[in-house]
Design a protein around this motif. Structure first.
Motif, PDB file in Angstrom:
ATOM      1  N   ALA A 204       0.837  -1.334  -0.016  1.00  0.00           N
ATOM      2  CA  ALA A 204      -0.053   0.086  -0.213  1.00  0.00           C
ATOM      3  C   ALA A 204       0.876   1.373  -0.098  1.00  0.00           C
ATOM      4  O   ALA A 204       0.517   2.088  -0.742  1.00  0.00           O
ATOM      5  N   GLU A 205       1.958   1.120   0.535  1.00  0.00           N
ATOM      6  CA  GLU A 205       2.912   2.312   0.755  1.00  0.00           C
ATOM      7  C   GLU A 205       3.682   2.425  -0.336  1.00  0.00           C
ATOM      8  O   GLU A 205       4.584   3.561  -0.583  1.00  0.00           O
ATOM      9  N   GLY A 206       3.648   1.391  -1.098  1.00  0.00           N
ATOM     10  CA  GLY A 206       4.735   1.266  -2.482  1.00  0.00           C
ATOM     11  C   GLY A 206       6.015   1.241  -2.093  1.00  0.00           C
ATOM     12  O   GLY A 206       7.079   1.545  -2.905  1.00  0.00           O
ATOM     13  N   ASN A 207       6.481   0.249  -1.064  1.00  0.00           N
ATOM     14  CA  ASN A 207       7.788   0.210  -0.276  1.00  0.00           C
ATOM     15  C   ASN A 207       7.933  -1.376  -0.102  1.00  0.00           C
ATOM     16  O   ASN A 207       8.252  -1.501   1.184  1.00  0.00           O
ATOM     17  N   THR A 208       8.079  -2.136  -0.906  1.00  0.00           N
ATOM     18  CA  THR A 208       8.201  -3.495  -0.527  1.00  0.00           C
ATOM     19  C   THR A 208       9.646  -3.712   0.034  1.00  0.00           C
ATOM     20  O   THR A 208      10.046  -4.693   0.511  1.00  0.00           O
ATOM     21  N   ASN A 209      10.539  -2.772  -0.221  1.00  0.00           N
ATOM     22  CA  ASN A 209      11.927  -3.133   0.320  1.00  0.00           C
ATOM     23  C   ASN A 209      12.118  -2.797   1.733  1.00  0.00           C
ATOM     24  O   ASN A 209      13.145  -3.032   2.282  1.00  0.00           O
ATOM     25  N   SER A 210      10.967  -2.191   2.419  1.00  0.00           N
ATOM     26  CA  SER A 210      11.258  -2.151   3.776  1.00  0.00           C
ATOM     27  C   SER A 210      10.938  -3.366   4.692  1.00  0.00           C
ATOM     28  O   SER A 210      11.229  -3.547   5.758  1.00  0.00           O
ATOM     29  N   LEU A 211      10.693  -4.512   4.028  1.00  0.00           N
ATOM     30  CA  LEU A 211      10.489  -5.668   4.480  1.00  0.00           C
ATOM     31  C   LEU A 211      11.801  -6.329   4.768  1.00  0.00           C
ATOM     32  O   LEU A 211      12.796  -6.195   4.076  1.00  0.00           O
TER      33      LEU A 211
END
Length: 298
Positions: A204-211
């Motif tokens: 939703a935030e457009g930031n899958t790299n945060s995982l």
């Protein structure tokens, strides 16, 4: 079985030989058109309405497919529980953490989870390793065995590779040592649900790299190809409950009726397609549980 000759003596073996032809064939979902359909008056209008009716069917299947995928991902623990537990369904539905009940539980997805665990829950797997060690333990030995397994988890190096242990799995098991297979399914279900929710939030935030890498590994078990939640549109009809199935058949019936009765419908050929050829066996006194002699298809 023939109306005009139903009293004629037909040898049993001849009957099953003919049955073998029919059983090795299937009727195609779309019958072939005879000639050029554009030669049929009114074909353009017929095709436009046919495309609309077919689109309704496909939209229904895609919508249900998305619902099934989302439910399977959010409630993976309910399916893991049913895949590893031998307790009656009625007893499982009374557990406080179980959300899926009745027709919400898809038997085919339970079987899919079971087959997935058999194939993937190997001792060396960084997520499924503890499941492998505990899932087959008899219920009366589970609590003691779980204590032993969890105590030895510290000997396995943390990591995401084979023969390592995902740190999220270690943390979940050490924080709450499972006392039964029900506990084990609940712990894994919570682990997957939390990972999926965090993955959804990052999307939703457009930031899958945060995982983190360890959380992403857990989430990908639900998201990746070959996942038990990887449901295709073609599988949807086999997962529908009665009300959903009635709605699907109603939509499909409109397509079939339009192809047969609408003005501008081109002529269709009545055909069968060859399936997997197999020689039938005579069923003694018609009983499928008593297969007899194998006879050739002819």
């Amino acid at each position: 079985r023939c109306h005009d000759h139903k009293y004629d003596p037909i040898p049993t073996e001849d009957y099953y030989s003919l049955y073998g032809i029919m059983a090795s064939s299937s009727e195609p979902q779309e019958l072939p058109t005879i000639g050029d359909p554009h030669d049929t008056p009114g074909y353009v209008e017929f095709k436009k309405e046919l495309d609309r009716l077919k689109a309704n069917v496909e939209e229904f299947k895609k919508t249900k497919r998305d619902e099934f995928v989302e439910t399977t991902r959010k409630h993976s623990g309910d399916y893991i529980l049913r895949a590893i537990s031998k307790k009656p369904e009625k007893e499982l539905q009374e557990l406080p953490f179980v959300k899926l009940k009745g027709e919400e539980v898809k038997a085919k997805l339970v079987q899919r989870w079971r087959q997935y665990l058999i194939k993937n829950a190997k001792p060396e797997h960084p997520v499924w390793g503890p499941m492998n060690l505990l899932a087959l333990v008899p219920d009366d030995q589970f609590a003691a065995r779980a204590e032993e397994v969890v105590a030895k988890l510290g000997e396995i190096p943390e990591g995401l590779e084979p023969k390592q242990l995902n740190p999220l799995v270690r943390q979940a098991l050490e924080n709450s040592v499972p006392q039964s297979k029900i506990d084990l399914a609940r712990l894994y279900g919570e682990l997957f649900s939390n990972a999926y929710e965090e993955w959804m939030g990052s999307q939703a935030e457009g930031n899958t790299n945060s995982l983190s890498a360890e959380l992403n590994q857990v989430a990908q078990i639900l998201l990746g190809p070959g996942s038990p939640a990887d449901i295709s549109v073609a599988e949807v009809p086999g997962l529908l409950n009665r009300a959903e199935g009635n709605k699907f058949r109603e939509l499909q019936k409109k397509v079939d009726s339009h192809q047969v009765h609408a003005q501008g419908a081109p002529p269709k050929a009545m055909v069968l397609t060859e399936g997997t050829p197999a020689n039938p066996r005579v069923l003694i006194r018609g009983n499928p549980a008593r297969p007899g002699k194998t006879v050739p298809r002819q």
